[in-house]
Write a protein that holds these residues in place. Structure first.
Motif, PDB file in Angstrom:
ATOM      1  N   GLU A 194       4.261 -38.353 -13.314  1.00 49.93           N
ATOM      2  CA  GLU A 194       5.854 -37.599 -13.477  1.00 49.93           C
ATOM      3  C   GLU A 194       5.647 -36.526 -13.468  1.00 49.93           C
ATOM      4  N   VAL A 195       4.913 -35.440 -14.741  1.00 47.58           N
ATOM      5  CA  VAL A 195       4.669 -34.283 -14.709  1.00 47.58           C
ATOM      6  C   VAL A 195       5.111 -33.377 -13.658  1.00 47.58           C
ATOM      7  N   LEU A 196       3.957 -33.683 -12.612  1.00 51.83           N
ATOM      8  CA  LEU A 196       3.606 -32.785 -11.524  1.00 51.83           C
ATOM      9  C   LEU A 196       4.493 -33.332 -10.323  1.00 51.83           C
ATOM     10  N   GLY A 197       5.629 -34.350 -10.668  1.00 54.87           N
ATOM     11  CA  GLY A 197       6.059 -34.718  -9.349  1.00 54.87           C
ATOM     12  C   GLY A 197       7.224 -33.601  -8.797  1.00 54.87           C
ATOM     13  N   GLU A 198       7.829 -33.066  -9.754  1.00 56.01           N
ATOM     14  CA  GLU A 198       9.202 -31.978  -9.784  1.00 56.01           C
ATOM     15  C   GLU A 198       8.295 -30.707  -8.512  1.00 56.01           C
ATOM     16  N   GLU A 199       6.658 -30.959  -8.503  1.00 54.82           N
ATOM     17  CA  GLU A 199       6.261 -29.638  -7.812  1.00 54.82           C
ATOM     18  C   GLU A 199       6.094 -29.509  -6.652  1.00 54.82           C
ATOM     19  N   GLN A 200       6.728 -29.203  -5.866  1.00 50.79           N
ATOM     20  CA  GLN A 200       6.657 -29.064  -4.254  1.00 50.79           C
ATOM     21  C   GLN A 200       5.915 -28.794  -4.246  1.00 50.79           C
ATOM     22  N   ARG A 201       4.246 -28.393  -4.567  1.00 50.96           N
ATOM     23  CA  ARG A 201       2.812 -28.919  -3.724  1.00 50.96           C
ATOM     24  C   ARG A 201       2.390 -30.147  -4.512  1.00 50.96           C
TER      25      ARG A 201
END
Length: 700
Positions: free
Chosen positions: A402-409
């Motif tokens: 959830e924390v990383l989900g918005e990152e393009q990578r």
């Protein structure tokens, strides 16, 4: 019409060859010069003669017959020249004979040798009643029978000639002597004569010569495309030239005489070059023939097509790089409609594009994984509160995603969720168990790089010369056909230092190479010599023929080793390598896949390591690279079981020489080998590492 002849001391003639050459033949005289006449052949010419009236001729024949009839001797009417006979004349002659009692008529042709024997045989039967009565056959029926007889005799004679005459260099006098005892020769000469027999022989010889010339022509034409590929492989060099200028360009090439020969006389098939089977160089005047011109045009067309295909491959790669629809992990079936157009299908098979797409996808995925690894390092705080067993719960994994989900990578690996989750778990494992083995940077890990730098820099004392000769030297046999072994040996030497040293995992080794390309049973090509004990063999192939050479050579070497009871040579470590094809292309129809499969089968049979281009991440058509060479040499060292280089890290250990500690504190990012070099090399230059107590590893 006389029945008794007298002519003393006259020679008997049996053939016209005797006329004028009596001394060359056996001479027989008529007995007492007296000759009784037992019968008559009354010859009537039935051909159309110039200024001749057949009716008048028939009157003369009738008067002559009346004179012969008075002798009471047998008479046979012989119609001559029936091959040119006039039907009315023949009919009138038969009508004349029917008017006489028991007067027989035989139709003959001396030119065609039809019924000549029958005419004499019929008369002999009338003279000697004890003989069987001859059956008189009309001319055309006899001609048909004789034609069949001659045809059968001709077939048998031609078979005899083809069995005896195998070369177009044979001469008639020699061959005729060989054939004289054969019934096939005797029968045909009896029917047709020596001249016709000789004529058939000359026709056969000429046919053999033409077949030989055609075979040579095919050899030259088969070699011509290879010559053009070798001499003029660049389209820009010949695309704008006329044929005459292109030939001048060929003559100016350094390797021209390797492929072609310029004959003093032309055409080539009328010179002695056609019989020089050991010289396969192409006669230069052959280029003037239509077949060679077609091959030259085909060479131009092939180069143009290759250029166009290369342009299509390049355009397709550019399309992949710029297309927003190509993302990591997207299957070909989903991406095809967005990136393919009709021009692509015109020039290359879809499988080629799929291969390019697969390689591009691998690059995308590798880059996406590297970027994702950087992302995980940037969010280190997410992994601080995990259990020490590094097995996060589903809830914790959900929080991380959830924390990383918005990152393009993070989104870049959307189609590779299983691999993305595996990277997260691997990262967690590394956080709590940070070792070289768990480092995500693998070979680029700074810890491993530090050890390599130290191993290559510190000074070792008290070396054992005998141990050095065994441990620090690698004797490598390179086995390959047609220049493969020599070429690779030169490439490896180019990677060595000036004194033939090679670095493996930071350690310097003396490298001795023995390239072998001939019969290994000869002493000059033996694997082992009094001064060279091999530690391993690198076997190279780029075709079915070169692979067969490798297998035969290994088997011969093992047989020789078994004969010497040399267990070391019999179990010599082997590595089989598929290398590039010189000249390019699928020569002889051998595809990369078939060569790889054959190599794998042979490697399994020989129980050895197999390296193919795909295993090193390089394309077919390149040579074995430095990484593969390092792998092979590393494998040989492991096989020797004598490599015992341990680079340790013992913080706080004192150097025995001066009692000082050498401590280095580093904060480097794994994955950037250059950073380790930048930090370590200045330190090592200023303060060289020294051996640990007891001559052990260096202390860092």
């Amino acid at each position: 019409a006389a029945t008794k002849l007298a002519s003393a001391e006259k020679l008997m003639y049996f053939c016209t060859d005797q006329l004028g050459l009596e001394q060359d033949f056996e001479q027989k005289q008529m007995p007492d010069g007296k000759l009784p006449v037992d019968g008559f052949l009354l010859c009537v010419d039935v051909s159309r003669g110039m200024n001749r009236n057949f009716d008048e001729q028939l009157k003369f024949v009738s008067n002559l017959y009346n004179q012969l009839a008075k002798t009471k001797k047998p008479v046979v009417v012989v119609l001559t020249k029936c091959d040119e006979g006039v039907e009315r004349y023949i009919r009138d002659a038969h009508a004349f004979a029917l008017g006489k009692k028991n007067l027989q008529v035989v139709e003959t042709s001396a030119r065609s040798n039809v019924n000549v024997d029958l005419a004499f045989g019929t008369l002999v039967q009338l003279v000697d009643k004890s003989r069987g009565k001859a059956k008189i056959i009309p001319y055309f029926e006899a001609l048909k029978q004789q034609s069949q007889q001659i045809a059968a005799a001709k077939d048998k004679y031609e078979w005899l000639v083809s069995r005896i005459v195998k070369s177009h260099h044979e001469a008639w006098p020699n061959v005729s002597r060989k054939m004289q005892p054969a019934p096939e020769y005797q029968d045909y000469v009896y029917l047709e004569g020596t001249q016709k027999a000789k004529k058939l022989f000359l026709q056969h010889v000429q046919r053999l010569k033409q077949e030989h010339i055609e075979r040579r022509r095919k050899v030259y034409l088969a070699l011509l495309p290879q010559a053009l590929d070798a001499l003029v492989p660049d389209l820009d060099e010949i695309d704008h030239l006329s044929r005459a200028k292109a030939e001048k360009l060929l003559e100016a090439k350094p390797d021209f005489l390797k492929w072609f020969v310029v004959l003093e006389e032309t055409p080539w098939d009328a010179t002695g070059h056609v019989d020089d089977v050991d010289n396969e160089r192409i006669p230069f005047d052959l280029l003037e023939t239509p077949a060679a011109e077609q091959l030259y045009e085909a060479h131009l067309e092939k180069l143009r097509n290759e250029r166009k295909r290369a342009e299509m491959r390049r355009a397709f790669r550019e399309n992949l790089e710029t297309s927003p629809f190509v993302t990591p992990g997207k299957p070909w079936e989903e991406a095809r409609s967005f990136i393919m157009n009709e021009d692509f299908y015109l020039w290359l098979e879809e499988s080629v594009y799929m291969d390019i797409y697969g390689k591009h996808q691998k690059q995308l995925i590798d880059k996406a994984k590297e970027d994702f690894q950087e992302l995980l390092l940037e969010y280190s705080e997410l992994f601080y509160e995990l259990e020490l067993d590094a097995k996060p719960s589903k809830e914790k994994m959900g929080v991380i995603q959830e924390v990383l989900g918005e990152e393009q990578r993070f989104k870049a690996l959307q189609k590779l969720q299983a691999e993305r989750d595996a990277l997260i778990l691997k990262h967690i494992h590394f956080v709590y168990h940070p070792t070289k083995e768990t480092c995500p940077s693998c070979a680029a890990c700074v810890d491993a790089r530090v050890e390599q730098l130290l191993a290559s820099r510190f000074i070792r004392h008290h070396r054992n010369p005998l141990a050095d000769s065994n441990v620090d030297r690698i004797n490598l046999v390179i086995l390959g056909k047609d220049g493969l072994a020599r070429e690779l040996a030169n490439e490896i030497r180019a990677l060595c230092t000036n004194d033939d040293k090679y670095v493996i995992e930071g350690k310097m080794y003396e490298l001795a190479l023995r390239p072998i390309e001939g019969n290994v049973r000869l002493p000059v090509n033996a694997f082992q010599t009094p001064t060279f004990q091999p530690h391993g063999c690198l076997c190279l192939y780029n075709s079915k023929e070169s692979l067969s050479y490798v297998v035969e050579s290994i088997e011969k070497s093992r047989e020789s080793a078994a004969g010497r009871r040399d267990g070391h040579s019999a179990q010599l470590p082997l590595t089989l390598v598929l290398v590039n094809k010189r000249g390019g292309g699928d020569a002889g129809g051998e595809t990369l896949q078939s060569l790889i499969q054959q190599g794998q089968q042979i490697a399994s049979k020989l129980q050895c390591v197999f390296l193919d281009p795909a295993s090193a991440g390089i394309g077919y058509g390149r040579n074995i690279n430095e990484k593969q060479i390092g792998q092979v040499l590393k494998g040989l060292l492991d096989a020797k079981r004598n490599l015992n280089l341990v680079v340790g890290s013992t913080p706080g250990t004192k150097d025995a020489s001066d009692g000082a500690d050498l401590r280095v504190v580093m904060c480097l990012m794994c994955g950037d080998p250059a950073s380790a070099d930048e930090v370590l090399l200045p330190i090592l230059q200023a303060q060289p590492c020294r051996p640990a107590p007891g001559g052990g590893a260096a202390v860092l």
